[in-house]
Scaffold this motif. Sequence first.
Motif, mmCIF file in Angstrom:
data_model
loop_
_atom_site.group_PDB
_atom_site.id
_atom_site.type_symbol
_atom_site.label_atom_id
_atom_site.label_comp_id
_atom_site.label_asym_id
_atom_site.label_seq_id
_atom_site.Cartn_x
_atom_site.Cartn_y
_atom_site.Cartn_z
ATOM 1 N N SER A 107 23.364 22.122 73.645
ATOM 2 C CA SER A 107 23.168 21.961 72.202
ATOM 3 C C SER A 107 22.891 23.311 71.551
ATOM 4 C CB SER A 107 22.032 20.973 71.920
ATOM 5 O OG SER A 107 20.812 21.463 72.437
ATOM 6 N N GLU A 108 23.133 23.386 70.236
ATOM 7 C CA GLU A 108 23.061 24.652 69.502
ATOM 8 C C GLU A 108 22.043 24.576 68.378
ATOM 9 O OE1 GLU A 108 27.149 25.204 68.294
ATOM 10 O OE2 GLU A 108 27.594 26.292 70.143
ATOM 11 N N GLN B 161 14.206 22.823 67.933
ATOM 12 C CA GLN B 161 14.300 22.580 69.367
ATOM 13 C C GLN B 161 13.043 21.944 69.963
ATOM 14 O OE1 GLN B 161 15.325 26.288 71.234
ATOM 15 N NE2 GLN B 161 13.437 27.317 70.686
ATOM 16 N N ARG C 263 20.720 32.992 71.876
ATOM 17 C CA ARG C 263 21.981 32.423 72.336
ATOM 18 C C ARG C 263 22.790 33.482 73.069
ATOM 19 N NH1 ARG C 263 25.659 28.535 70.702
ATOM 20 N NH2 ARG C 263 27.616 28.794 71.840
ATOM 21 N N ASN D 99 19.172 23.230 75.309
ATOM 22 C CA ASN D 99 19.449 23.851 74.010
ATOM 23 C C ASN D 99 19.627 25.348 74.223
ATOM 24 O OD1 ASN D 99 19.693 23.713 71.058
ATOM 25 N ND2 ASN D 99 17.946 25.100 71.146
ATOM 26 N N GLU E 209 23.936 33.700 77.098
ATOM 27 C CA GLU E 209 25.302 33.904 77.577
ATOM 28 C C GLU E 209 25.367 35.046 78.591
ATOM 29 O OE1 GLU E 209 27.413 34.358 73.919
ATOM 30 O OE2 GLU E 209 27.528 32.194 73.543
ATOM 31 N N ASN F 100 21.243 28.661 68.517
ATOM 32 C CA ASN F 100 22.273 28.636 67.472
ATOM 33 C C ASN F 100 23.153 29.879 67.536
ATOM 34 O OD1 ASN F 100 19.589 29.728 66.408
ATOM 35 N ND2 ASN F 100 21.002 30.528 64.875
ATOM 36 N N PRO F 101 24.450 29.738 67.248
ATOM 37 C CA PRO F 101 25.341 30.903 67.198
ATOM 38 C C PRO F 101 24.809 31.943 66.211
ATOM 39 C CG PRO F 101 26.602 28.865 67.117
ATOM 40 C CD PRO F 101 25.158 28.476 66.974
#
Length: 320
Positions: free
Chosen positions: A171-172, A178, A150, A141, A154, A144-145
Amino acid sequence: MKHWKNLGLAAVLAASATGATAQETFINIGTGGQTGVYFVVGQSICRLVNRGTADHNVRCTAPSTGGSIANINAIAAGDMEMGVAQSDWQFHAYNGSSEFEGNQVGDLRAVFSVHPEPFTVVARADAGISTFADLQGMRVNVGNPGSGQRATMEVVLDALGWTMDDFSLASELAPAEQAAALGDNNVDAIIYTVGHPNGSIQEAASTVESVLVPVTGPEIEALIADNPYYAAATIPGGMYEGTPDDVTTFGVRATFVTSAEVPDDVIYTVVAAVFDNFDRFRGLHPAFANLSEESMIADGLSAPLHPGAERYYRERGWIE
């Protein structure tokens, strides 16, 4: 709706001085998921502000939001007056870099920083994950954006030369979802940039046998060396079931930010509510226990201080 523009504190004070009935000034603070420390930060600040509403006429709410980047964007749009954000995204928003390239938030202002936030990887014990490299091919996970975790994930992937395709599933899920996903064996690992102890991680560790995974290596050392908003971090052993020893990783700080457009008196009132009741604030969550005024007004702040905060710190003799 910019509440502070419609119910300005100056007008409130003027009304009070003339004996008129003062209207309250309403402010919104962006936080994060309800299981995270950001939500507690916002709720705690509002609790202290609202204790004094009868004196200063400022009333505060702190709804759950998508996290750091969502909060900064809401502040830039005028939808929120203040918010909690990771120190790296404060830097990038103010400087127009990374996720904010071409969308610089030049009006962003720092208020203070809060707790350290290690980049945390929690894995199911039966997944056989003992290093970050073991995440390749796993179900992870990534957050979420719009969340800071997140975006930081990245950054780590980019430093390693990885992409989301290196996972069998990326997954997001939001933070509130989570821990259950880990326990239900829908993912092998979850990523969280968060203060400790954290309720979501405690839930995961008590639901399924799990381990905290170190995040180290030359690429991580380079990230720390090249970026002033990152620092090495340690998650103390024994804090969660399954992880008796200290875990080394890196991290950021949670910071409290606002816009230059928010009136000085509003920010002064919020800052005073926190630091005039500092012991009470530190008692509102275990992640706040070791905070100091000195670190909070300096560490992790890359945008200019808001003049309202600066005024309070000068009055206390903390800055010149």
